[in-house]
Design a protein around this motif. Structure first.
Motif, mmCIF file in Angstrom:
data_model
loop_
_atom_site.group_PDB
_atom_site.id
_atom_site.type_symbol
_atom_site.label_atom_id
_atom_site.label_comp_id
_atom_site.label_asym_id
_atom_site.label_seq_id
_atom_site.Cartn_x
_atom_site.Cartn_y
_atom_site.Cartn_z
ATOM 1 N N VAL A 78 0.734 -1.099 -0.083
ATOM 2 C CA VAL A 78 -0.007 -0.077 0.052
ATOM 3 C C VAL A 78 0.985 1.103 0.135
ATOM 4 O O VAL A 78 0.555 2.345 -0.709
ATOM 5 C CB VAL A 78 -0.878 -0.007 1.128
ATOM 6 C CG1 VAL A 78 -1.664 1.184 1.395
ATOM 7 C CG2 VAL A 78 -1.798 -1.153 1.266
ATOM 8 N N ASN A 79 2.042 1.231 0.882
ATOM 9 C CA ASN A 79 2.892 2.512 0.847
ATOM 10 C C ASN A 79 3.521 2.619 -0.343
ATOM 11 O O ASN A 79 3.625 3.991 -0.877
ATOM 12 C CB ASN A 79 3.920 2.277 1.954
ATOM 13 C CG ASN A 79 3.359 2.320 3.479
ATOM 14 O OD1 ASN A 79 2.403 1.550 3.622
ATOM 15 N ND2 ASN A 79 4.275 2.924 4.178
ATOM 16 N N LEU A 80 4.111 1.417 -1.046
ATOM 17 C CA LEU A 80 4.577 1.891 -2.351
ATOM 18 C C LEU A 80 3.847 2.443 -3.337
ATOM 19 O O LEU A 80 4.186 3.253 -4.139
ATOM 20 C CB LEU A 80 5.449 0.410 -2.649
ATOM 21 C CG LEU A 80 6.134 0.426 -4.225
ATOM 22 C CD1 LEU A 80 7.032 1.642 -4.082
ATOM 23 C CD2 LEU A 80 6.460 -1.018 -4.403
ATOM 24 N N LYS A 81 2.634 1.785 -3.576
ATOM 25 C CA LYS A 81 1.574 2.276 -4.579
ATOM 26 C C LYS A 81 1.116 3.914 -4.094
ATOM 27 O O LYS A 81 1.098 4.631 -5.276
ATOM 28 C CB LYS A 81 0.470 1.382 -4.547
ATOM 29 C CG LYS A 81 0.500 0.041 -5.099
ATOM 30 C CD LYS A 81 -0.732 -0.800 -5.102
ATOM 31 C CE LYS A 81 -0.424 -2.051 -5.699
ATOM 32 N NZ LYS A 81 -1.773 -2.983 -5.312
ATOM 33 N N GLN A 82 1.084 4.036 -3.051
ATOM 34 C CA GLN A 82 0.805 5.566 -2.687
ATOM 35 C C GLN A 82 1.847 6.298 -3.033
ATOM 36 O O GLN A 82 1.823 7.692 -3.258
ATOM 37 C CB GLN A 82 0.350 5.447 -1.193
ATOM 38 C CG GLN A 82 -0.410 6.966 -0.568
ATOM 39 C CD GLN A 82 -1.524 7.458 -1.615
ATOM 40 O OE1 GLN A 82 -2.421 6.655 -1.855
ATOM 41 N NE2 GLN A 82 -1.502 8.754 -2.223
#
Ligand code: SF4
Length: 463
Positions: A78-82
């Motif tokens: 989730v962090n990487l996509k955001q």
């Protein structure tokens, strides 16, 4: 300690290397309108930005997916996509490098899969080219990270192209000043070329009142696409394993002839480069370069009488230490120790192939740390260290003068301006080496004379 046998180490103390993702950042910084994100903790990206900012004396933007405790347990997808969404909105890049770190790889993050999933989720929006590079910090040194990233860039971007007379020139992690010098030589020789990566402007920008988030310069994406149609690739990387060679990829996939050369440091390596350019372009070597060669010969004559006293420990990344060793052996300085934090399989054979006699055969330390290097420096009685700023402890603890070259240079300014390639760069490096030997000798000769003659004659009894 037996100075000729490497003893086993159970722990690493102050490793003689930078980590893999640090190396992976550099090629992306040499591509036009590129940005990158590090998938890992905030600390990794901060550490890398800090080293690069101090070496290049430029602002260094590197995004981070900032995995926290929660991400470490449940995954950081989730962090990487955001992070990717924010980066693309803010920087509007054409290319984004996505590099993993120790943490991301240890918890099993598959950045290639996450990247594909992100692309699918963003269907309909225009996305930059996303290039994932698996680069666990413990998976190798800066060199492995650098070439892993470069390989991924070429593999992702270059595509079947009409044949052309251009020459691909692939360079290892050299300074912006070195990059400019190689470009100048190619221009003077009238060679049409694509240089990858091109850090000459992006990491050594002219002063500007207007701040640009992505500095202008770098290899254009269209030129990388067309590398597959080039007449030849020159890859400065004799120490490079085949699996990391972008030139080998271009040869195997698209039939582009590959010429692997050592970095043009020292007269023989520079001659080799110019001979090849002469063959590929059909152009003669111009008078200007012949004069530069003559000046290098003159400098070699000037300095050789002092160099015989030099016994050096050279350390850093494999291709750099190989290039420096060539310069030392051509000029009478003994490279007593050649050390790298990489486990490079070919460095030892290449260096041993250069030695002229048993006396000059260097002691090779692979996958080493500075504690080990320090011990061998004492055992081998070296009187000069040549390498990056991390070797300053050799000066502090062993009194060895240090010629700063390579990466990182973080305790002096001007790392981006250090020139050591080409005939001109070799003269500059050679002068620095000889002058350091001379300064060391002149600083100590009174004391040395006193110890050798006065005290040994018994005069010390009256002190
Ligand atoms: S070695 Fe690993 S933890 Fe340390 S900065 Fe590099 S990637 Fe991060």
């Amino acid at each position: 300690m037996n100075a000729d046998t490497k003893t086993a180490r159970s722990v690493s103390e102050n490793p003689c290397r930078m980590c893999m993702p640090m190396g992976g950042i550099l090629p992306f910084k040499g591509i036009e309108n590129a940005m990158l994100i590090i998938h890992g903790s905030q600390g990794c990206a901060t550490y890398m930005r800090r080293h690069m900012a101090e070496h290049f004396n430029e602002p260094i933007d590197v995004a981070s997916s900032s995995i926290t405790e929660q991400g470490t347990i449940y995954g950081g997808e989730v962090n990487l996509k955001q992070g990717l969404k924010n980066l693309i909105k803010l920087y509007e890049p054409e290319v984004v490098g996505i590099l993993s770190t120790c943490l991301a790889e240890t918890i099993g993050e598959d950045i290639a899969r996450i990247t594909s999933a992100f692309v699918k989720e963003q269907t309909g929006s225009s996305l930059p080219r996303l290039i994932p590079v698996s680069s666990p910090g413990y998976g190798g040194s800066l060199t492995e990270g650098y070439f892993q990233a470069l390989y991924s860039i070429v593999e992702n971007v270059s595509q079947e192209s009409p044949p052309h007379h251009g020459i691909n020139v692939i360079v290892p992690h050299i300074s912006p000043a070195d990059t400019r010098e190689i470009k100048r030589i190619l221009d003077v020789m009238g060679a049409p070329y694509t240089l990858l990566p091109d850090l000459s402007d992006t990491l050594d920008s002219p002063y500007s009142k207007v701040y640009k988030r992505i500095p202008p310069g770098g290899t254009p994406l269209a030129s990388i696409e067309a590398m597959a149609g080039a007449q030849a690739t020159i890859e400065f990387g004799e120490t490079l394993p085949d699996g990391l060679s972008p030139g080998k990829y271009l040869r195997d996939q698209f039939g582009v002839s590959l010429y692997r050369l050592p970095l043009p440091m020292g007269i023989a390596a520079c001659d080799k480069f110019l001979e090849l350019l002469k063959t590929l372009t059909g152009n003669p070597v111009p008078e200007a370069l012949k004069k530069e060669r003559g000046r290098l010969q003159d400098a070699m004559i000037d300095s050789h009488k002092y160099n015989r006293e030099g016994k050096a420990a050279v350390f850093g990344e494999p291709e750099t230490v190989y290039g420096i060793s060539r310069v030392l052996l051509e000029n009478g300085v003994t490279p007593a120790i050649i050390a790298t934090g990489s486990s490079n399989p070919s460095l030892k054979g290449l260096v041993e192939g250069l030695s002229h006699s048993d006396e000059a055969e260097p002691f090779i330390l692979l996958d080493t740390d500075f504690a080990e290097l320090r011990r061998y420096c004492a055992a081998k009685e070296v009187n000069l260290a040549i390498g990056n700023s991390d070797g300053r402890f050799l000066t502090e603890k062993e009194g060895l003068p240090l010629v700063r070259v390579g990466y990182p240079i973080h305790d002096r300014i001007g790392g981006q301006r250090i020139l050591s390639v080409g005939y001109t760069g070799t003269v500059m490096l050679l002068d620095q080496i000889t002058n350091t030997l001379l300064a060391n000798k002149l600083n100590h000769y009174r004391n040395d004379l006193y110890q050798e003659f006065y005290r040994s004659a018994g005069a010390g009894q009256f002190e």
